[in-house]
Design a protein around this motif. Sequence first.
Motif, PDB file in Angstrom:
ATOM      1  N   MET A  69       6.688  98.273  26.650  1.00 12.16           N
ATOM      2  CA  MET A  69       7.154  98.412  25.266  1.00 12.16           C
ATOM      3  C   MET A  69       8.401  99.291  25.148  1.00 12.16           C
ATOM      4  SD  MET A  69       5.223  96.423  23.646  1.00 12.16           S
ATOM      5  CE  MET A  69       5.507  96.799  21.946  1.00 12.16           C
ATOM      6  N   ILE A  70       8.586 100.206  26.101  1.00 12.03           N
ATOM      7  CA  ILE A  70       9.749 101.096  26.007  1.00 12.03           C
ATOM      8  C   ILE A  70      10.812 100.796  27.062  1.00 12.03           C
ATOM      9  CG2 ILE A  70       8.469 102.969  24.910  1.00 12.03           C
ATOM     10  CD1 ILE A  70       8.370 104.370  27.642  1.00 12.03           C
ATOM     11  N   ASN A  71      10.515  99.853  27.972  1.00  8.88           N
ATOM     12  CA  ASN A  71      11.487  99.476  28.999  1.00  8.88           C
ATOM     13  C   ASN A  71      12.601  98.625  28.412  1.00  8.88           C
ATOM     14  OD1 ASN A  71      10.084 100.699  31.081  1.00  8.88           O
ATOM     15  ND2 ASN A  71       8.998  98.843  31.671  1.00  8.88           N
ATOM     16  N   PRO A  72      13.765  98.657  29.047  1.00 11.21           N
ATOM     17  CA  PRO A  72      14.805  97.699  28.651  1.00 11.21           C
ATOM     18  C   PRO A  72      14.303  96.269  28.880  1.00 11.21           C
ATOM     19  CG  PRO A  72      15.700  99.382  30.139  1.00 11.21           C
ATOM     20  CD  PRO A  72      14.209  99.560  30.099  1.00 11.21           C
ATOM     21  N   VAL A  73      14.720  95.357  28.047  1.00 14.69           N
ATOM     22  CA  VAL A  73      14.266  93.968  28.134  1.00 14.69           C
ATOM     23  C   VAL A  73      14.570  93.381  29.512  1.00 14.69           C
ATOM     24  CG1 VAL A  73      14.612  91.643  27.194  1.00 14.69           C
ATOM     25  CG2 VAL A  73      14.475  93.596  25.653  1.00 14.69           C
ATOM     26  N   ILE A  74      15.738  93.671  30.061  1.00 12.88           N
ATOM     27  CA  ILE A  74      16.110  93.109  31.362  1.00 12.88           C
ATOM     28  C   ILE A  74      15.158  93.570  32.461  1.00 12.88           C
ATOM     29  CG2 ILE A  74      17.801  94.889  31.981  1.00 12.88           C
ATOM     30  CD1 ILE A  74      18.118  91.116  32.699  1.00 12.88           C
ATOM     31  N   LEU A  75      14.658  94.785  32.374  1.00 12.63           N
ATOM     32  CA  LEU A  75      13.704  95.270  33.369  1.00 12.63           C
ATOM     33  C   LEU A  75      12.386  94.495  33.256  1.00 12.63           C
ATOM     34  CD1 LEU A  75      12.902  97.185  35.630  1.00 12.63           C
ATOM     35  CD2 LEU A  75      12.231  98.855  33.889  1.00 12.63           C
ATOM     36  N   ASN A  76      11.936  94.252  32.043  1.00 19.31           N
ATOM     37  CA  ASN A  76      10.709  93.467  31.848  1.00 19.31           C
ATOM     38  C   ASN A  76      10.874  92.033  32.362  1.00 19.31           C
ATOM     39  OD1 ASN A  76       9.340  95.607  30.694  1.00 19.31           O
ATOM     40  ND2 ASN A  76       9.951  95.061  28.621  1.00 19.31           N
ATOM     41  N   ILE A  77      12.041  91.458  32.125  1.00 27.28           N
ATOM     42  CA  ILE A  77      12.316  90.105  32.628  1.00 27.28           C
ATOM     43  C   ILE A  77      12.319  90.112  34.155  1.00 27.28           C
ATOM     44  CG2 ILE A  77      14.116  88.327  32.790  1.00 27.28           C
ATOM     45  CD1 ILE A  77      14.840  89.080  29.853  1.00 27.28           C
ATOM     46  N   HIS A  78      12.983  91.099  34.726  1.00 24.22           N
ATOM     47  CA  HIS A  78      13.057  91.225  36.190  1.00 24.22           C
ATOM     48  C   HIS A  78      11.655  91.367  36.800  1.00 24.22           C
ATOM     49  CE1 HIS A  78      14.335  92.513  40.150  1.00 24.22           C
ATOM     50  NE2 HIS A  78      13.591  93.602  40.023  1.00 24.22           N
ATOM     51  N   VAL A  79      10.843  92.222  36.242  1.00 23.60           N
ATOM     52  CA  VAL A  79       9.483  92.424  36.744  1.00 23.60           C
ATOM     53  C   VAL A  79       8.671  91.131  36.619  1.00 23.60           C
ATOM     54  CG1 VAL A  79       7.305  93.656  36.329  1.00 23.60           C
ATOM     55  CG2 VAL A  79       9.472  94.919  36.376  1.00 23.60           C
ATOM     56  N   LEU A 120      16.344  84.247  40.516  1.00 27.39           N
ATOM     57  CA  LEU A 120      16.406  84.977  39.248  1.00 27.39           C
ATOM     58  C   LEU A 120      16.060  86.455  39.440  1.00 27.39           C
ATOM     59  CD1 LEU A 120      14.792  82.255  36.996  1.00 27.39           C
ATOM     60  CD2 LEU A 120      17.189  83.013  36.941  1.00 27.39           C
ATOM     61  N   THR A 121      15.128  86.740  40.351  1.00 30.89           N
ATOM     62  CA  THR A 121      14.779  88.128  40.651  1.00 30.89           C
ATOM     63  C   THR A 121      15.986  88.857  41.233  1.00 30.89           C
ATOM     64  OG1 THR A 121      12.472  87.540  41.042  1.00 30.89           O
ATOM     65  CG2 THR A 121      13.219  89.630  41.957  1.00 30.89           C
ATOM     66  N   LEU A 122      16.674  88.212  42.168  1.00 33.70           N
ATOM     67  CA  LEU A 122      17.859  88.827  42.775  1.00 33.70           C
ATOM     68  C   LEU A 122      18.947  89.071  41.728  1.00 33.70           C
ATOM     69  CD1 LEU A 122      19.346  89.730  45.365  1.00 33.70           C
ATOM     70  CD2 LEU A 122      20.223  87.391  45.533  1.00 33.70           C
ATOM     71  N   ILE A 123      19.207  88.084  40.893  1.00 30.86           N
ATOM     72  CA  ILE A 123      20.252  88.229  39.866  1.00 30.86           C
ATOM     73  C   ILE A 123      19.898  89.352  38.883  1.00 30.86           C
ATOM     74  CG2 ILE A 123      21.338  87.094  37.881  1.00 30.86           C
ATOM     75  CD1 ILE A 123      21.055  84.445  39.536  1.00 30.86           C
ATOM     76  N   THR A 124      18.673  89.334  38.385  1.00 31.33           N
ATOM     77  CA  THR A 124      18.294  90.344  37.391  1.00 31.33           C
ATOM     78  C   THR A 124      18.173  91.741  37.987  1.00 31.33           C
ATOM     79  OG1 THR A 124      15.938  89.816  37.628  1.00 31.33           O
ATOM     80  CG2 THR A 124      17.151  88.718  35.829  1.00 31.33           C
ATOM     81  N   SER A 125      17.984  91.822  39.303  1.00 30.82           N
ATOM     82  CA  SER A 125      17.861  93.142  39.925  1.00 30.82           C
ATOM     83  C   SER A 125      19.143  93.955  39.765  1.00 30.82           C
ATOM     84  CB  SER A 125      17.493  93.018  41.410  1.00 30.82           C
ATOM     85  OG  SER A 125      18.568  92.515  42.177  1.00 30.82           O
ATOM     86  N   PHE A 126      20.290  93.288  39.766  1.00 30.38           N
ATOM     87  CA  PHE A 126      21.563  94.007  39.597  1.00 30.38           C
ATOM     88  C   PHE A 126      21.661  94.639  38.210  1.00 30.38           C
ATOM     89  CE2 PHE A 126      22.540  90.995  42.996  1.00 30.38           C
ATOM     90  CZ  PHE A 126      23.078  91.875  43.934  1.00 30.38           C
ATOM     91  N   PHE A 127      21.127  93.954  37.211  1.00 23.25           N
ATOM     92  CA  PHE A 127      21.167  94.470  35.843  1.00 23.25           C
ATOM     93  C   PHE A 127      20.060  95.476  35.577  1.00 23.25           C
ATOM     94  CE2 PHE A 127      23.013  90.174  35.753  1.00 23.25           C
ATOM     95  CZ  PHE A 127      24.285  90.500  35.336  1.00 23.25           C
ATOM     96  N   ALA A 128      18.910  95.259  36.215  1.00 22.10           N
ATOM     97  CA  ALA A 128      17.748  96.128  35.995  1.00 22.10           C
ATOM     98  C   ALA A 128      17.973  97.525  36.561  1.00 22.10           C
ATOM     99  CB  ALA A 128      16.491  95.510  36.578  1.00 22.10           C
ATOM    100  N   VAL A 129      18.745  97.637  37.649  1.00 19.75           N
ATOM    101  CA  VAL A 129      18.966  98.946  38.260  1.00 19.75           C
ATOM    102  C   VAL A 129      20.218  99.638  37.723  1.00 19.75           C
ATOM    103  CG1 VAL A 129      17.762  98.358  40.392  1.00 19.75           C
ATOM    104  CG2 VAL A 129      20.237  98.068  40.272  1.00 19.75           C
ATOM    105  N   ALA A 130      21.027  98.901  36.964  1.00 12.84           N
ATOM    106  CA  ALA A 130      22.255  99.502  36.403  1.00 12.84           C
ATOM    107  C   ALA A 130      21.885 100.578  35.402  1.00 12.84           C
ATOM    108  CB  ALA A 130      23.112  98.428  35.750  1.00 12.84           C
ATOM    109  N   LYS A 131      22.629 101.664  35.420  1.00 11.92           N
ATOM    110  CA  LYS A 131      22.364 102.785  34.503  1.00 11.92           C
ATOM    111  C   LYS A 131      22.948 102.489  33.142  1.00 11.92           C
ATOM    112  CE  LYS A 131      20.773 105.738  37.661  1.00 11.92           C
ATOM    113  NZ  LYS A 131      19.459 106.029  37.837  1.00 11.92           N
TER     114      LYS A 131
END
Length: 128
Positions: free
Chosen positions: A63-73, A117-128
């Motif tokens: 609920m408090i994570n960025p949307v991209i992190l939830n998508i990545h997970v 998709l996991t690889l692609i979203t990982s770049f966005f999920a780890v970005a600060k």
Amino acid sequence: MTSAVVFQIQSFIIYMLMVFGISKRKQRKIHVPTMIVVLTWDILLILQIELNRSAVEKAAKAMINPVILNIHVSFAVSCVVFYFLLIYSGRKLLKGNNSYRLRHRIFGWTAFALRTLTLITSFFAVAK
């Protein structure tokens, strides 16, 4: 070098090995051992990330994570589910039960799409 970079490098190598393994799908003696390495290493990478970053605890805070992190997970977890389906159907194929061939192919291409998709979203999920 940060742990994030090490994880990204491993993830990319795993992905490239997966591409190689898929390209050798008609050569069972290459395909099977390559894909065993890919699936094992990818699951170990998830364990490394968990031990290093408490990933499960963070993922539980959806609920408090960025949307991209939830998508990545979601992609990563779905990918692992398909890995187990691939292991099951692959073992059936190795034992000569060809009725699993179509399912194995569908599971494989789905896992590959999810891993991409996991690889692609990982770049966005780890970005600060």
